[in-house]
Design a protein around this motif. Structure first.
Motif, PDB file in Angstrom:
ATOM      1  N   ASP A  85       0.812  -1.215   0.000  1.00 58.31           N
ATOM      2  CA  ASP A  85       0.000   0.000   0.000  1.00 58.31           C
ATOM      3  C   ASP A  85       0.846   1.267   0.000  1.00 58.31           C
ATOM      4  O   ASP A  85       0.312   2.357  -0.168  1.00 58.31           O
ATOM      5  CB  ASP A  85      -0.924   0.002   1.224  1.00 58.31           C
ATOM      6  N   PHE A  86       2.151   1.120   0.196  1.00 56.13           N
ATOM      7  CA  PHE A  86       3.014   2.300   0.161  1.00 56.13           C
ATOM      8  C   PHE A  86       3.256   2.758  -1.274  1.00 56.13           C
ATOM      9  O   PHE A  86       3.493   3.930  -1.525  1.00 56.13           O
ATOM     10  CB  PHE A  86       4.355   2.004   0.840  1.00 56.13           C
ATOM     11  N   LEU A 119      -1.979   2.489  -5.185  1.00 55.75           N
ATOM     12  CA  LEU A 119      -3.211   3.052  -4.659  1.00 55.75           C
ATOM     13  C   LEU A 119      -4.016   1.915  -4.032  1.00 55.75           C
ATOM     14  O   LEU A 119      -3.925   0.761  -4.460  1.00 55.75           O
ATOM     15  CB  LEU A 119      -4.022   3.694  -5.787  1.00 55.75           C
ATOM     16  N   SER A 120      -4.806   2.270  -3.031  1.00 59.34           N
ATOM     17  CA  SER A 120      -5.592   1.280  -2.294  1.00 59.34           C
ATOM     18  C   SER A 120      -6.327   0.309  -3.224  1.00 59.34           C
ATOM     19  O   SER A 120      -6.243  -0.915  -3.058  1.00 59.34           O
ATOM     20  CB  SER A 120      -6.585   2.029  -1.400  1.00 59.34           C
ATOM     21  N   ALA A 121      -7.018   0.814  -4.214  1.00 61.31           N
ATOM     22  CA  ALA A 121      -7.815  -0.061  -5.085  1.00 61.31           C
ATOM     23  C   ALA A 121      -6.933  -0.920  -5.987  1.00 61.31           C
ATOM     24  O   ALA A 121      -7.221  -2.099  -6.213  1.00 61.31           O
ATOM     25  CB  ALA A 121      -8.787   0.768  -5.918  1.00 61.31           C
ATOM     26  N   LYS A 134      -3.958  -2.025  -5.247  1.00 60.21           N
ATOM     27  CA  LYS A 134      -3.393  -3.081  -4.395  1.00 60.21           C
ATOM     28  C   LYS A 134      -4.427  -4.181  -4.156  1.00 60.21           C
ATOM     29  O   LYS A 134      -4.125  -5.363  -4.232  1.00 60.21           O
ATOM     30  CB  LYS A 134      -2.955  -2.470  -3.066  1.00 60.21           C
ATOM     31  N   LYS A 135      -5.663  -3.788  -3.859  1.00 60.02           N
ATOM     32  CA  LYS A 135      -6.692  -4.793  -3.585  1.00 60.02           C
ATOM     33  C   LYS A 135      -7.010  -5.592  -4.853  1.00 60.02           C
ATOM     34  O   LYS A 135      -7.271  -6.782  -4.792  1.00 60.02           O
ATOM     35  CB  LYS A 135      -7.943  -4.133  -3.013  1.00 60.02           C
ATOM     36  N   ARG A 136      -6.982  -4.911  -6.000  1.00 60.42           N
ATOM     37  CA  ARG A 136      -7.224  -5.638  -7.258  1.00 60.42           C
ATOM     38  C   ARG A 136      -6.106  -6.629  -7.540  1.00 60.42           C
ATOM     39  O   ARG A 136      -6.355  -7.763  -7.940  1.00 60.42           O
ATOM     40  CB  ARG A 136      -7.356  -4.653  -8.425  1.00 60.42           C
ATOM     41  N   THR A 141      -6.511  -9.834  -5.661  1.00 55.84           N
ATOM     42  CA  THR A 141      -7.451 -10.854  -6.148  1.00 55.84           C
ATOM     43  C   THR A 141      -6.768 -11.843  -7.102  1.00 55.84           C
ATOM     44  O   THR A 141      -7.303 -12.913  -7.347  1.00 55.84           O
ATOM     45  CB  THR A 141      -8.658 -10.211  -6.878  1.00 55.84           C
ATOM     46  N   VAL A 173      -4.956 -15.162  -4.633  1.00 56.56           N
ATOM     47  CA  VAL A 173      -5.673 -15.917  -3.593  1.00 56.56           C
ATOM     48  C   VAL A 173      -5.218 -17.373  -3.740  1.00 56.56           C
ATOM     49  O   VAL A 173      -5.869 -18.198  -4.361  1.00 56.56           O
ATOM     50  CB  VAL A 173      -7.201 -15.756  -3.762  1.00 56.56           C
ATOM     51  N   ASP A 220      -2.492 -10.962   7.396  1.00 59.60           N
ATOM     52  CA  ASP A 220      -1.860  -9.656   7.219  1.00 59.60           C
ATOM     53  C   ASP A 220      -1.313  -9.516   5.795  1.00 59.60           C
ATOM     54  O   ASP A 220      -0.251 -10.031   5.461  1.00 59.60           O
ATOM     55  CB  ASP A 220      -0.742  -9.488   8.258  1.00 59.60           C
ATOM     56  N   THR A 221      -2.028  -8.786   4.959  1.00 57.69           N
ATOM     57  CA  THR A 221      -1.733  -8.736   3.520  1.00 57.69           C
ATOM     58  C   THR A 221      -0.843  -7.554   3.152  1.00 57.69           C
ATOM     59  O   THR A 221      -1.170  -6.779   2.256  1.00 57.69           O
ATOM     60  CB  THR A 221      -3.039  -8.649   2.731  1.00 57.69           C
ATOM     61  N   GLN A 222       0.300  -7.430   3.830  1.00 61.54           N
ATOM     62  CA  GLN A 222       1.162  -6.257   3.621  1.00 61.54           C
ATOM     63  C   GLN A 222       1.673  -6.123   2.194  1.00 61.54           C
ATOM     64  O   GLN A 222       1.727  -5.025   1.649  1.00 61.54           O
ATOM     65  CB  GLN A 222       2.366  -6.315   4.575  1.00 61.54           C
ATOM     66  N   ASN A 258       1.214   9.189  -0.380  1.00 60.75           N
ATOM     67  CA  ASN A 258       0.293   9.430   0.719  1.00 60.75           C
ATOM     68  C   ASN A 258       1.048   9.939   1.949  1.00 60.75           C
ATOM     69  O   ASN A 258       2.035   9.325   2.358  1.00 60.75           O
ATOM     70  CB  ASN A 258      -0.445   8.133   1.046  1.00 60.75           C
ATOM     71  N   LYS A 288     -10.642 -17.439   2.815  1.00 56.79           N
ATOM     72  CA  LYS A 288     -10.084 -16.680   1.697  1.00 56.79           C
ATOM     73  C   LYS A 288     -11.106 -16.577   0.566  1.00 56.79           C
ATOM     74  O   LYS A 288     -11.186 -15.544  -0.100  1.00 56.79           O
ATOM     75  CB  LYS A 288      -8.778 -17.322   1.213  1.00 56.79           C
ATOM     76  N   VAL A 323     -14.252  -7.553  -1.590  1.00 58.68           N
ATOM     77  CA  VAL A 323     -13.196  -6.625  -2.025  1.00 58.68           C
ATOM     78  C   VAL A 323     -13.898  -5.290  -2.311  1.00 58.68           C
ATOM     79  O   VAL A 323     -14.239  -4.964  -3.434  1.00 58.68           O
ATOM     80  CB  VAL A 323     -12.445  -7.175  -3.254  1.00 58.68           C
ATOM     81  N   LEU A 349     -13.587  -2.100  -2.742  1.00 56.44           N
ATOM     82  CA  LEU A 349     -12.611  -1.081  -3.120  1.00 56.44           C
ATOM     83  C   LEU A 349     -13.021   0.336  -2.761  1.00 56.44           C
ATOM     84  O   LEU A 349     -12.287   1.083  -2.128  1.00 56.44           O
ATOM     85  CB  LEU A 349     -12.390  -1.105  -4.643  1.00 56.44           C
ATOM     86  N   GLU A 364     -11.729   2.763   0.326  1.00 55.31           N
ATOM     87  CA  GLU A 364     -10.953   3.949  -0.032  1.00 55.31           C
ATOM     88  C   GLU A 364     -11.556   5.210   0.623  1.00 55.31           C
ATOM     89  O   GLU A 364     -10.824   6.083   1.096  1.00 55.31           O
ATOM     90  CB  GLU A 364     -10.968   4.105  -1.550  1.00 55.31           C
ATOM     91  N   GLU A 411     -10.604   5.098   4.268  1.00 56.90           N
ATOM     92  CA  GLU A 411      -9.176   5.398   4.429  1.00 56.90           C
ATOM     93  C   GLU A 411      -8.938   6.913   4.357  1.00 56.90           C
ATOM     94  O   GLU A 411      -8.244   7.487   5.195  1.00 56.90           O
ATOM     95  CB  GLU A 411      -8.369   4.693   3.330  1.00 56.90           C
ATOM     96  N   MET A 415      -5.973  -1.269   6.257  1.00 55.20           N
ATOM     97  CA  MET A 415      -5.853  -1.598   4.838  1.00 55.20           C
ATOM     98  C   MET A 415      -5.344  -3.011   4.588  1.00 55.20           C
ATOM     99  O   MET A 415      -5.532  -3.539   3.490  1.00 55.20           O
ATOM    100  CB  MET A 415      -4.902  -0.600   4.154  1.00 55.20           C
ATOM    101  N   THR A 416      -4.675  -3.614   5.576  1.00 56.35           N
ATOM    102  CA  THR A 416      -3.985  -4.879   5.292  1.00 56.35           C
ATOM    103  C   THR A 416      -4.387  -6.051   6.182  1.00 56.35           C
ATOM    104  O   THR A 416      -4.108  -7.192   5.823  1.00 56.35           O
ATOM    105  CB  THR A 416      -2.456  -4.708   5.468  1.00 56.35           C
ATOM    106  N   ASP A 417      -4.991  -5.788   7.338  1.00 57.01           N
ATOM    107  CA  ASP A 417      -5.181  -6.872   8.303  1.00 57.01           C
ATOM    108  C   ASP A 417      -6.598  -7.452   8.192  1.00 57.01           C
ATOM    109  O   ASP A 417      -7.559  -6.882   8.698  1.00 57.01           O
ATOM    110  CB  ASP A 417      -4.919  -6.345   9.716  1.00 57.01           C
ATOM    111  N   THR A 418      -6.694  -8.599   7.529  1.00 56.54           N
ATOM    112  CA  THR A 418      -8.012  -9.152   7.175  1.00 56.54           C
ATOM    113  C   THR A 418      -8.527 -10.150   8.208  1.00 56.54           C
ATOM    114  O   THR A 418      -8.916 -11.268   7.872  1.00 56.54           O
ATOM    115  CB  THR A 418      -7.909  -9.856   5.810  1.00 56.54           C
TER     116      THR A 418
END
Lengths: 414, 414
Positions: free
Chosen positions: A151-152, A155-157, A159-161, A164, A167, A224-226, A323, B160, B167, B169, B173, B176, B222-225
């Motif tokens: 996430d650093f 962008l948030s979206a 990263k989440k995309r 997917t 998995v 933890d999905t860092q 950010n 999972k 998701v 998004l 966002e 956040e 943002m990361t800890d699911t």
């Protein structure tokens, strides 16, 4: 082409028939092949021009675990995870992974650069070969790939995309069971260890404090999905050329089929653990104390260099974050400290599972003298436990170095 | 039926034409409707039988933010997140959410139980209505839903797979930005606050330690699911009947469209924060000290009961875990302690963003006297900062209670 298991003959037809054939070979080149399967999971072929320079590696996932056979089914979807992870690594750290050529989902095949001059590092490291720049290269690779997929950087979206695509149900479950559950409980288990270790194993299984810490590290591994991890970063996932006249060697990171979004310290910790496993195991390999301690000092130096390169590479990249939250110096410091602590904890788990769990390492298994082997295994267990027990208190890499120096009695020679 | 925005007329046709119509109304029933849109995001209609008992709630997502208009586009996919979260909540905590009737993806419509006897709790709580069992009910709801959707209850692959349905998004966002970024930085921002607070805001923005803590809480968000969160659990997402003759009321948790897999403490903390916002705001609402402190004591009691019910409900469920790691007493204890600490940290962020960020709360905004309002806002900021600054040191709910007692000067009356 519908899925079929390749062999030395059919792999030639497969490569010849692929639309991307002429991006890797001269038109009409006469090809030969060689099977070089080596890891636990897959079929691997080298396909090369007869008498020519060009070659590629063809890696095919089988619908079962290669070393275990059809009785241990495993989805060939892992080829896709490898392909997507290789692509991300190639983007973030070009030149550090085999260059990908093509991915064939139906055939579960990845075709990639053939690293003919490279060898997998584990065996030469057991024989105490020093690969210059090992720690720095791995640390820089980790800084590049872990930052770029976090996430650093994204962008948030985004990263989440990206998440997917990773998995990785089956291989994550395998790691959870084989690294974090089975080695710490008598059942259910596929553990394998010498009966001479029974007392140490029982003592570990009765150590409520260590078991609580392991459960926490396991939960973080699961939740933890860092960043996108390599997921299996041991010395068998590293290849290198032998040092040249200038003392340089080329190091590559391979086999990311376990890739998933997890805590960064897991990748760092696995690498650290495999250096430490080797270091302890040297007592069964090195003919004399000086050779042993010299190589151990080399290993500890690589471990510390890996961390320091990771840390400085990460701090440098933090400054590029868009950010404002990630620019806070206090945040950067405490985040990196938590990654170090995670690394030490995961290193401890890896050391233990490689000693008493299902999947062992050459470093220990190849110690010729059985008494020496058991002695080394005992020390690995002890150091692993110490790392798990203390990981939340480790505030800097120096503290970890001191613990290792003490365990390996490196004081006098340091 | 292709998407079209409903109105009082067309909602009747829509309900009449739906294949599940006769599962909720008598065949041929004459229907009437009423628009009762209330939150920030959606259109809401009540559809009922003329003179009859039966009614349903029809909630439609608009392709933009209802209160902001078409200039703030927002995907209507949120109706799907609400439908799937409602289903999970209904499974884990039946009777605690409006019973779902049907979800229509194309129309972005959720049809559900119409809670006619219930009212949204925020406004009556500003008027100091006590809802018996509030803390316990919310704590039990959280224990049930968060445990059921965590790795403690589900197999790794199940969890999972469920994760891929959430998701979320766009709304993640939004949270956040509005909770963790904008309130803590001058730009980019949609912040809104009285100029009388400028000194406090500048002081907050210069507090490097708090900003580092907020960045960490944001990263974990943002990361800890850990589990499927409600994601927006403030007192506007709670409905209740007025207490009956036996002092009982029925409490429901609504509007889970922000649902996503995140850290459990975020849900707990949002609820805590909204109790504390109300508690501080009472200085601008309660006509005298005794009324104010009596209601504050009620709120603090609900806060502590929420935590204690959550904790005991969670500990009880831990014993049903099939994986030995989750049965370790030391793990259970440290896990719950970390959830408490997260809750306190997230509560602090929520208090601050509801005071100086984009989305305010009635509790503060409706204080009639401007000087009183600014005074209350100042105190919210101060308490929020104190919670963020100290959250990693809070080892038990008693410690949090003492901090609140001190801030609200509840000592003499406790």
């Amino acid at each position: 082409m519908p899925y079929h298991i390749l062999n030395r003959e059919s792999v030639l037809e497969y490569v010849r028939g692929h639309p991307l054939f002429d991006t890797v070979f001269y038109p009409g080149a006469a090809l030969e092949s060689q099977e070089i399967s080596d890891g636990n999971l897959n079929l691997v072929f080298r396909v090369y021009e007869r008498g020519g320079e060009r070659s590629v590696l063809v890696k095919q996932a089988l619908p079962y675990l290669r070393v275990a056979g059809e009785g241990w089914p495993l989805s060939k979807a892992r080829a896709g995870f490898e392909a997507r992870a290789l692509e991300q690594h190639h983007l973030a750290a070009p030149g550090r992974v085999p260059q990908p050529k093509w991915f064939d989902e139906e055939m579960a095949v990845n075709v990639m650069e053939d690293l003919r001059r490279h060898q997998v590092m584990r065996a030469p490291m057991v024989a105490r070969v020093q690969f210059p720049g090992l720690g720095r290269t791995v640390g820089e690779f980790l800084a590049a790939t872990l930052f770029a997929t976090s996430d650093f950087a994204l962008l948030s979206a985004e990263k989440k995309r990206l998440g997917t695509q990773f998995v990785n149900l089956e291989l994550c479950e395998l790691s959870e069971a084989l690294i974090f559950t089975e080695p710490f409980y008598s059942r259910p288990s596929r553990n394998r260890y010498s009966s001479a270790l029974e007392a140490e194993v029982q003592s570990l299984w009765a150590d409520a404090e260590v078991l609580a810490q392991v459960a926490y590290l396991k939960l973080r591994f699961m939740t933890d999905t860092q960043a996108l991890l390599h997921g299996d970063l041991h010395t068998g996932s590293l290849m290198a050329t032998l040092p040249d006249a200038q003392g340089q060697c080329d190091i590559r990171i391979i086999d990311p089929e376990f890739a998933f979004f997890g805590p960064m310290g897991f990748d760092v910790g696995l690498f650290m653990a495999n250096l430490l496993l080797n270091a302890v195991a040297q007592q069964g390999h090195a003919p004399n104390l000086e050779q042993r301690q010299t190589y151990r000092r080399y290993l500890l130096e690589q471990l510390a260099l890996c961390w320091r390169s990771f840390e400085s590479g990460f701090l440098m990249r933090f400054e590029t974050a868009s950010n404002p939250s990630w620019l806070e110096p206090g945040f950067q410091k405490s985040f990196l400290c938590s990654v170090l602590q995670d690394s030490v904890g995961y290193a401890g788990c890896e050391m233990i599972r490689r000693t008493i769990g299902f999947a062992h390492v050459l470093d220990l298994d190849s110690i010729p003298d059985e008494l020496e082997r058991v002695k080394a295994e005992r020390e690995v267990l002890e150091l692993g436990r110490a790392l798990i027990g203390s990981h939340r208190k480790i505030e800097s890499i120096d503290v970890l170095e001191r613990i290792v120096v003490e365990h390996l009695q490196l004081e006098v020679l340091l």
